[in-house]
Write a protein that holds these residues in place. Structure first.
Motif, PDB file in Angstrom:
ATOM      1  N   PRO A   1      14.591  99.921   7.391  1.00 23.04           N
ATOM      2  CA  PRO A   1      15.287  98.671   7.738  1.00 23.04           C
ATOM      3  C   PRO A   1      14.473  97.430   7.374  1.00 23.04           C
ATOM      4  N   LEU A   2      13.166  97.471   7.649  1.00 23.99           N
ATOM      5  CA  LEU A   2      12.299  96.328   7.366  1.00 23.99           C
ATOM      6  C   LEU A   2      12.182  96.068   5.868  1.00 23.99           C
ATOM      7  N   ILE A   3      11.871  97.093   5.084  1.00 27.33           N
ATOM      8  CA  ILE A   3      11.617  96.886   3.660  1.00 27.33           C
ATOM      9  C   ILE A   3      12.902  96.565   2.914  1.00 27.33           C
ATOM     10  N   ASP A   4      14.030  97.095   3.339  1.00 22.46           N
ATOM     11  CA  ASP A   4      15.312  96.674   2.742  1.00 22.46           C
ATOM     12  C   ASP A   4      15.481  95.162   2.878  1.00 22.46           C
ATOM     13  N   SER A   5      15.140  94.631   4.037  1.00 18.04           N
ATOM     14  CA  SER A   5      15.263  93.184   4.265  1.00 18.04           C
ATOM     15  C   SER A   5      14.237  92.402   3.454  1.00 18.04           C
ATOM     16  N   GLU A   6      12.990  92.901   3.371  1.00 17.02           N
ATOM     17  CA  GLU A   6      11.961  92.224   2.572  1.00 17.02           C
ATOM     18  C   GLU A   6      12.389  92.145   1.098  1.00 17.02           C
ATOM     19  N   ILE A   7      12.904  93.231   0.576  1.00 14.09           N
ATOM     20  CA  ILE A   7      13.331  93.248  -0.830  1.00 14.09           C
ATOM     21  C   ILE A   7      14.496  92.284  -1.044  1.00 14.09           C
ATOM     22  N   LYS A   8      15.423  92.250  -0.117  1.00 12.93           N
ATOM     23  CA  LYS A   8      16.573  91.352  -0.227  1.00 12.93           C
ATOM     24  C   LYS A   8      16.127  89.887  -0.307  1.00 12.93           C
ATOM     25  N   VAL A   9      15.177  89.508   0.542  1.00 15.16           N
ATOM     26  CA  VAL A   9      14.685  88.126   0.529  1.00 15.16           C
ATOM     27  C   VAL A   9      13.908  87.845  -0.760  1.00 15.16           C
ATOM     28  N   PHE A  10      13.040  88.781  -1.155  1.00 19.80           N
ATOM     29  CA  PHE A  10      12.226  88.584  -2.365  1.00 19.80           C
ATOM     30  C   PHE A  10      13.118  88.428  -3.594  1.00 19.80           C
TER      31      PHE A  10
ATOM     32  N   PHE B   1       5.162  91.321  -5.402  1.00 19.99           N
ATOM     33  CA  PHE B   1       5.806  91.724  -4.152  1.00 19.99           C
ATOM     34  C   PHE B   1       4.774  91.866  -3.031  1.00 19.99           C
ATOM     35  N   ALA B   2       3.599  92.396  -3.355  1.00 23.17           N
ATOM     36  CA  ALA B   2       2.540  92.515  -2.360  1.00 23.17           C
ATOM     37  C   ALA B   2       2.128  91.141  -1.832  1.00 23.17           C
ATOM     38  N   THR B   3       2.007  90.180  -2.752  1.00 22.68           N
ATOM     39  CA  THR B   3       1.657  88.812  -2.355  1.00 22.68           C
ATOM     40  C   THR B   3       2.726  88.226  -1.440  1.00 22.68           C
ATOM     41  N   PHE B   4       3.992  88.484  -1.780  1.00 24.00           N
ATOM     42  CA  PHE B   4       5.102  88.002  -0.952  1.00 24.00           C
ATOM     43  C   PHE B   4       5.042  88.593   0.453  1.00 24.00           C
ATOM     44  N   LEU B   5       4.757  89.882   0.568  1.00 21.89           N
ATOM     45  CA  LEU B   5       4.717  90.531   1.879  1.00 21.89           C
ATOM     46  C   LEU B   5       3.671  89.907   2.797  1.00 21.89           C
ATOM     47  N   GLY B   6       2.587  89.424   2.214  1.00 21.84           N
ATOM     48  CA  GLY B   6       1.552  88.783   3.015  1.00 21.84           C
ATOM     49  C   GLY B   6       1.731  87.292   3.169  1.00 21.84           C
ATOM     50  N   SER B   7       2.770  86.739   2.519  1.00 22.78           N
ATOM     51  CA  SER B   7       3.003  85.294   2.556  1.00 22.78           C
ATOM     52  C   SER B   7       3.754  84.892   3.828  1.00 22.78           C
ATOM     53  N   TYR B   8       3.930  83.586   3.998  1.00 24.36           N
ATOM     54  CA  TYR B   8       4.650  83.069   5.166  1.00 24.36           C
ATOM     55  C   TYR B   8       6.054  83.655   5.249  1.00 24.36           C
ATOM     56  N   GLU B   9       6.765  83.671   4.116  1.00 25.01           N
ATOM     57  CA  GLU B   9       8.140  84.176   4.111  1.00 25.01           C
ATOM     58  C   GLU B   9       8.189  85.665   4.445  1.00 25.01           C
ATOM     59  N   GLY B  10       7.298  86.447   3.815  1.00 26.78           N
ATOM     60  CA  GLY B  10       7.277  87.881   4.081  1.00 26.78           C
ATOM     61  C   GLY B  10       6.907  88.205   5.511  1.00 26.78           C
ATOM     62  N   GLN B  11       5.983  87.440   6.077  1.00 28.46           N
ATOM     63  CA  GLN B  11       5.574  87.660   7.458  1.00 28.46           C
ATOM     64  C   GLN B  11       6.672  87.257   8.445  1.00 28.46           C
TER      65      GLN B  11
ATOM     66  N   ILE C   1       8.825  90.262   8.854  1.00 26.57           N
ATOM     67  CA  ILE C   1       8.145  91.198   9.752  1.00 26.57           C
ATOM     68  C   ILE C   1       8.319  90.756  11.203  1.00 26.57           C
ATOM     69  N   LYS C   2       8.183  89.470  11.433  1.00 24.57           N
ATOM     70  CA  LYS C   2       8.350  88.933  12.788  1.00 24.57           C
ATOM     71  C   LYS C   2       9.765  89.164  13.301  1.00 24.57           C
ATOM     72  N   GLN C   3      10.757  89.009  12.421  1.00 24.15           N
ATOM     73  CA  GLN C   3      12.155  89.212  12.801  1.00 24.15           C
ATOM     74  C   GLN C   3      12.389  90.640  13.288  1.00 24.15           C
ATOM     75  N   PHE C   4      11.666  91.594  12.693  1.00 28.63           N
ATOM     76  CA  PHE C   4      11.825  92.993  13.077  1.00 28.63           C
ATOM     77  C   PHE C   4      10.945  93.378  14.258  1.00 28.63           C
ATOM     78  N   ARG C   5      10.388  92.392  14.918  1.00 28.78           N
ATOM     79  CA  ARG C   5       9.629  92.572  16.153  1.00 28.78           C
ATOM     80  C   ARG C   5       8.345  93.372  15.979  1.00 28.78           C
ATOM     81  N   LEU C   6       7.861  93.471  14.727  1.00 30.62           N
ATOM     82  CA  LEU C   6       6.509  93.953  14.528  1.00 30.62           C
ATOM     83  C   LEU C   6       5.580  92.751  14.682  1.00 30.62           C
ATOM     84  N   PHE C   7       4.281  92.996  14.764  1.00 28.80           N
ATOM     85  CA  PHE C   7       3.353  91.891  14.961  1.00 28.80           C
ATOM     86  C   PHE C   7       2.672  91.559  13.640  1.00 28.80           C
ATOM     87  N   PRO C   8       2.967  90.384  13.048  1.00 28.14           N
ATOM     88  CA  PRO C   8       2.416  90.033  11.735  1.00 28.14           C
ATOM     89  C   PRO C   8       0.889  89.974  11.764  1.00 28.14           C
ATOM     90  N   ALA C   9       0.265  90.554  10.742  1.00 27.11           N
ATOM     91  CA  ALA C   9      -1.204  90.564  10.669  1.00 27.11           C
ATOM     92  C   ALA C   9      -1.750  89.468   9.784  1.00 27.11           C
TER      93      ALA C   9
END
Length: 296
Positions: free
Chosen positions: A42-51, A263-273, A276-284
């Protein structure tokens, strides 16, 4: 000068003679295949959609599978990027050293393993001693049917390594094929306790999440040195009050600055994080501030 001129002509003629030469992807364009631990679908489907909404020329094709298979794909060149629950281990790094490849990996978020039980089950609040007893079979208070998503999944590895400390799972432990199948089985069996990735039940805006949480009860746990029983929610994952905590990592093997790096850079960026926050995980990779609120 003549040598430079001849070299330039050689490059031009080579390019003309090879019109179908494969074009390398860039950080924002092209197509790549990645392997992802299926607990993060569920999380990565959403990350890919935004990216891909930000970079329409980028096409990331994920395959969701057990974590063991993800690392196998990374090692045998079936995928240049994997998204998993652990960093590369010493054996894997030694392999890359031998083949002269420098992999890149990063902790993206703090994640959790959730336990779910049938809605008619009264035992939905557990101490960690009880959890350990259930997972290694030493708890004889009642009959439990443990259900995982897959025998090779990251949740099985986590329970064996972090909870059982190497002890085997009890006889009769079941492996369904997917996280949704775990939830479906638990919803129909009173003695079942399912072990799933928390992202499957953590997006309150998603109709599938709402359906899942209506079918089962999410177990609240008390840490060994804690005083409160808490669920696998973002605040408790971040503070460590919820005891079944684990990491979310990407591991990347890319010899140039391509789409995997983008994509890796995006996952660690403000938008990608934010995703992650939306899915109630804790952004690192971003700062999170806790504030007390008075509810009236």
């Amino acid at each position: 000068m003549n040598a430079v001129y001849l070299a330039a002509l050689t490059i031009i003629f080579t390019a003309c003679a090879n019109p179908n030469a494969k074009k390398l992807d860039t950080a924002t364009e092209g197509t790549i295949h990645i392997s992802v631990d299926e607990t993060y679908k569920p999380l990565i489907d959403s990350e890919i959609k935004v990216f891909q909404s930000l970079y329409p020329q980028a096409h990331i094709i994920p395959t969701y599978k057990p974590e063991v298979e993800c690392f196998r794909d990374l090692l045998n060149d079936s995928a240049r990027m994997v998204i998993v629950t652990r960093d590369l281990n010493a054996e894997e790094r030694d392999y890359f050293d031998k083949v002269k490849i420098v992999p890149n990996s990063l902790l993206l978020a703090w994640d959790a393993v959730a336990l779910v039980v049938n809605r008619s089950n009264p035992d939905s609040v557990l101490k960690m001693d009880q959890v350990r007893g259930i997972m290694d079979g030493s708890n004889k208070d009642r009959k439990w049917q443990i259900v995982f998503d897959n025998a090779n999944s990251s949740t099985v590895r986590y329970i064996k390594d972090s909870i059982n400390k190497g002890k085997p799972l009890p006889p009769g432990t079941m492996a369904a094929k997917t996280n949704p199948e775990v939830i479906d089985y638990v919803s129909k069996n009173k003695d079942a306790i399912g072990v799933i990735g928390v992202s499957w039940i953590s997006d309150p805006s998603d109709s599938l999440t709402i359906d899942f949480t209506n079918k089962v009860t999410v177990v609240k746990l008390r840490a060994d040195y804690g005083s409160d029983y808490v669920g696998p929610y973002q605040y408790y994952i971040g503070t460590g009050a919820y005891p079944l905590k684990r990491g979310l990592f990407y591991c990347l093997k890319e010899p140039y600055h391509g789409l995997g790096t983008g994509f890796a850079t995006f996952l660690g960026s403000y938008e990608g994080q934010l995703v992650i926050k939306q899915f109630r995980l804790f952004p690192a990779r971003s700062n999170v501030v806790f504030r007390e609120a008075n509810l009236k």
